[in-house]
Design an enzyme around this catalytic site. Structure first.
Site, PDB file in Angstrom:
ATOM      1  N   PHE A 106      -3.192 -13.547  -3.831  1.00 13.06           N
ATOM      2  CA  PHE A 106      -3.633 -13.256  -2.466  1.00 13.06           C
ATOM      3  C   PHE A 106      -3.210 -11.833  -2.128  1.00 13.06           C
ATOM      4  O   PHE A 106      -2.021 -11.509  -2.135  1.00 13.06           O
ATOM      5  CB  PHE A 106      -3.034 -14.223  -1.447  1.00 13.06           C
ATOM      6  CG  PHE A 106      -3.544 -13.986  -0.044  1.00 13.06           C
ATOM      7  CD1 PHE A 106      -4.674 -14.641   0.419  1.00 13.06           C
ATOM      8  CD2 PHE A 106      -2.908 -13.087   0.794  1.00 13.06           C
ATOM      9  CE1 PHE A 106      -5.162 -14.401   1.704  1.00 13.06           C
ATOM     10  CE2 PHE A 106      -3.388 -12.842   2.074  1.00 13.06           C
ATOM     11  CZ  PHE A 106      -4.519 -13.504   2.527  1.00 13.06           C
ATOM     12  N   ASP A 142       2.423  -5.757  -5.116  1.00 15.25           N
ATOM     13  CA  ASP A 142       2.158  -6.188  -3.739  1.00 15.25           C
ATOM     14  C   ASP A 142       3.388  -6.922  -3.215  1.00 15.25           C
ATOM     15  O   ASP A 142       3.598  -8.097  -3.496  1.00 15.25           O
ATOM     16  CB  ASP A 142       0.925  -7.091  -3.716  1.00 15.25           C
ATOM     17  CG  ASP A 142       0.595  -7.622  -2.326  1.00 15.25           C
ATOM     18  OD1 ASP A 142       1.427  -7.477  -1.412  1.00 15.25           O
ATOM     19  OD2 ASP A 142      -0.488  -8.215  -2.170  1.00 15.25           O
ATOM     20  N   LYS A 182       4.509  -7.345   6.665  1.00 11.14           N
ATOM     21  CA  LYS A 182       5.233  -8.534   7.130  1.00 11.14           C
ATOM     22  C   LYS A 182       6.623  -8.217   7.681  1.00 11.14           C
ATOM     23  O   LYS A 182       6.735  -7.685   8.780  1.00 11.14           O
ATOM     24  CB  LYS A 182       5.256  -9.604   6.038  1.00 11.14           C
ATOM     25  CG  LYS A 182       3.883 -10.292   5.879  1.00 11.14           C
ATOM     26  CD  LYS A 182       3.987 -11.578   5.098  1.00 11.14           C
ATOM     27  CE  LYS A 182       2.626 -12.250   4.954  1.00 11.14           C
ATOM     28  NZ  LYS A 182       2.187 -12.921   6.162  1.00 11.14           N
ATOM     29  N   THR A 193      -7.936   6.786  12.028  1.00  9.11           N
ATOM     30  CA  THR A 193      -7.421   7.318  13.288  1.00  9.11           C
ATOM     31  C   THR A 193      -5.908   7.201  13.368  1.00  9.11           C
ATOM     32  O   THR A 193      -5.200   8.171  13.603  1.00  9.11           O
ATOM     33  CB  THR A 193      -8.061   6.596  14.488  1.00  9.11           C
ATOM     34  OG1 THR A 193      -9.470   6.786  14.452  1.00  9.11           O
ATOM     35  CG2 THR A 193      -7.506   7.135  15.802  1.00  9.11           C
TER      36      THR A 193
END
Length: 507
Positions: free
Chosen positions: A229, A335, A366, A391
Site C-alpha cells: 500500500f 516507504d 503520518k 502551490t
C-alpha cells in the site's frame, strides 16, 4: 484549545478538574509537561492525569454519537466511519466520544498520532506566535518561502533525517510523498539516459510529452510488491496492491509487482523455509527488473506491509533488495509513511536492516504530521525549476508541529521506551497465544517495538467486541488485528489491553 479547556473539568473522574478561574492554555500545558518529565526516568505515567482505565457508559455508538452521525451523513460520506470522537475530551492514550465513553486507543488515527491526544508540548507549539503566523500566512513555498524556512527544516525534519540523506522535499500526505519520489526517480533516470543534467530536452521530447507519448512521456515504471500500500493518488495507486476496493474503476499504469515473502510463524521453526521464500521473491524481483517491458526506474517497498495485512520480511531480504537496485542502477525507495517516527523501536524502521548504503529516498508522513521524502543525491534534484512543484510544497505549520513532536520524543526518550514497551507487550501476547491458539495466530512483530499484529479467524468480531470493553483497535488485510499505539503507550496500558483481549477471547 478553548474547547479542551471548557470541557476538561467535566471530562473524567480521573482527569484533573479545573476551577472557574481556569489558567491559560500555556500554564496548563507547562504544568502537564513538567509532570510528565518524571516518567522519562521511571515508571510514572507520561500523562499523570490520564484516565486510569477505559470507561464504557453506552453502546458504541451511543445516542449522542448516533445523532452526530445522522447530522454528518447529510453533508459527508460516513460509510467508512469507525467512531465519532470528541477530541476536546480525548487525552493521552485515550479517545473519547460524545456519550462519555473513553477508550484506550491502540489504533491512533491509523498510526498517525505520535505523542498522545492534547499533548502539552504540542499545545505550547500550537499556541506560539510562530505557529499563528505559519497558519494565517501559509506560503507558496516554491515561490515565497519564509525567511526562516531553512532553520525550521534543519531544527525539525532534517534533524532526524535517515543516515546519508541530508535533503528533503516536503509534501502534503503520504500518497503525495510517494508520488513526488516517483517523479524524482523518473526524472533522474531520463537525465542519465539523456547524458546529464546539462543536456537539454529535444524538440521531439517536448512535443511528444504534450501528447502523453514517448519519448517525452517515457515507458518507465516503478516496481512494487503484492499486498503493498503506497497511497490512493494515481501514481501511488498503481503501486498499491492491498485491496481491490482501492483500485476498482481507476485507470492505472502497467507497472510490475513482485511477490512479497509470505513467512511462516513462529519464525524460529521455519528458518529454512522462510529463507527459501525470501530468495524466491528476490529472484522474481530481479527477473522483473530485467524483463518488464517498461523498465523499472525504482523499487518501492514498505519495511512492514501495513494495510496489506502487516506482512514482515527479514533484514536479509531488504539488504538483498538494496543489492539488486545497486546492481541494476535503479533507485531504492523506502516507504516509511506508517513505520517511521519511532513505532518500531528505531526512529526509522529501515535502521533495523543495517544497510551498507542508505536508501535513495525515504518517504514519510503520518506520525510526522507532515510529509515528504528525504534524499541525499543532488542528481535527484530536477535539472530545471517547476518540474517538482506545486502551490504549497508542504506546510510550515505542520513542519513546526513535527519539530515539537521530535522534541517530545527526545525529551522522553520515546524511541527507546517504545522498544521496551513493545517487548513487554509482545511477551504478553505470546502468553495469550499459548492459552488461546485459535484467537492469536501468526503473532508477528517481535523486536519491532509496538508494531505488532496477529491473524484472527473472527477479526471483525474481535474489533467490535474490543470497543465494548473499552479499546479502540484496528485491522489490516483480510484477517489481521494490528496494534498501532502511540509512542507514549506504557506497560500499564499494555496490561489493560492484554486483560481486555483475554476477556474477549474467553467470551
Amino acid at each position: 484549545m478553548a474547547s479542551f479547556l471548557r470541557t476538561a473539568s467535566r471530562t473524567l473522574p480521573a482527569t484533573r478538574r479545573f476551577s472557574a478561574q481556569t489558567p491559560s492554555i500555556a500554564t496548563i500545558a507547562l504544568q502537564r509537561r513538567h509532570a510528565s518529565s518524571a516518567a522519562a526516568n521511571g515508571s510514572q505515567p507520561f500523562f499523570p492525569d490520564e484516565p486510569v482505565e477505559p470507561i464504557v457508559k453506552t453502546q458504541i455508538p451511543g445516542p449522542q454519537s448516533k445523532a452526530a452521525i445522522e447530522k454528518l451523513e447529510k453533508v459527508f460520506d460516513t460509510r467508512s466511519l469507525n467512531m465519532i470522537a470528541d477530541y476536546g475530551r480525548s487525552y493521552g492514550n485515550y479517545i473519547a466520544d460524545p456519550d462519555g465513553n473513553v477508550l484506550l486507543d491502540v489504533y491512533a488515527q491509523i498510526a498517525s498520532i505520535p505523542v498522545g491526544y492534547n499533548n502539552p508540548t504540542l499545545q505550547l507549539a500550537a499556541t506560539s506566535p510562530e505557529m499563528a503566523s505559519a497558519i494565517i500566512n501559509r506560503p507558496a513555498l516554491g515561490n515565497f518561502p519564509q525567511h526562516d524556512w531553512a532553520d525550521i527544516l534543519e531544527t525539525g525534519i532534517l534533524s532526524v533525517a535517515p543516515k546519508g540523506l541530508d535533503q528533503v522535499f516536503t509534501g502534503q500526505s503520504g500518497s503525495d510523498a510517494n508520488e513526488l519520489a516517483y517523479k524524482a526517480a523518473f526524472m533522474w533516470k531520463r537525465q542519465q539516459q539523456r547524458g546529464g543534467a546539462n543536456v537539454d530536452f529535444s524538440d521531439h521530447e517536448i512535443t511528444s510529452a504534450m501528447n502523453n507519448q514517448s519519448p517525452g512521456a517515457p515507458e518507465l515504471s516503478i516496481l512494487s510488491f503484492k499486498s503493498a500500500f503506497h497511497g490512493r493518488l494515481f501514481g501511488s495507486l498503481s503501486t498499491t496492491r492491498s485491496k481491490p476496493i482501492h483500485k476498482l474503476d481507476i485507470p492505472a499504469f502497467d507497472w510490475p509487482q513482485a511477490p512479497f515473502p509470505a513467512l511462516k510463524y513462529p519464525l524460529e521453526d521455519f528458518a529454512a523455509e522462510n529463507a527459501a521464500e525470501e530468495q524466491r521473491c528476490l529472484d522474481e524481483t530481479e527477473r522483473l527488473i530485467k524483463e518488464w517491458h517498461a523498465p523499472p526506474t525504482a523499487v518501492v517497498v514498505e519495511p512492514i506491509q501495513s494495510e496489506g495485512g502487516d506482512n514482515h520480511a527479514s533484514a536479509s531480504f531488504f539488504r538483498g533488495l538494496r543489492t539488486l537496485t545497486k546492481k541494476h542502477n535503479i533507485l531504492f525507495i523506502v516507504d516509511e509513511v506508517q513505520t517511521g517516527v519511532g513505532a518500531t523501536g528505531q526512529f526509522w524502521a529501515h535502521e533495523h536492516w543495517n544497510l551498507e548504503s542508505p536508501p535513495d529516498m525515504v518517504t514519510f508522513s503520518k506520525k510526522a504530521q507532515t510529509a515528504g521524502y528525504y534524499y541525499g543525491n543532488n542528481d535527484l534534484r530536477p535539472n530545471k525549476p517547476y518540474r517538482q512543484f506545486n502551490t504549497w510544497m508542504g506546510d510550515p505549520a505542520r513542519a513546526i508541529l513535527f519539530r515539537a513532536i521530535i522534541q517530545e520524543i527526545k525529551r522522553l526518550d520515546l524511541v527507546r521506551h517504545t522498544a521496551a514497551t513493545g517487548s513487554y507487550l509482545y511477551d504478553g501476547l505470546a502468553r495469550l497465544a499459548e492459552k488461546y491458539p485459535g484467537e492469536i495466530m501468526n503473532l508477528r512483530g517481535k523486536g519491532q517495538g509496538t508494531f505488532i499484529a496477529w491473524d484472527s479467524g473472527r477479526r471483525d468480531e474481535v474489533l467490535k467486541k474490543a470497543k465494548a470493553v473499552g479499546v479502540n483497535i484496528g485491522g489490516s488485510g483480510e484477517r489481521a488485528v494490528r496494534l498501532r499505539p502511540m509512542l507514549v503507550f506504557q506497560k500499564h496500558h499494555a496490561d489493560l489491553l492484554l486483560e481486555r483481549l483475554e476477556r474477549i477471547f474467553g467470551s
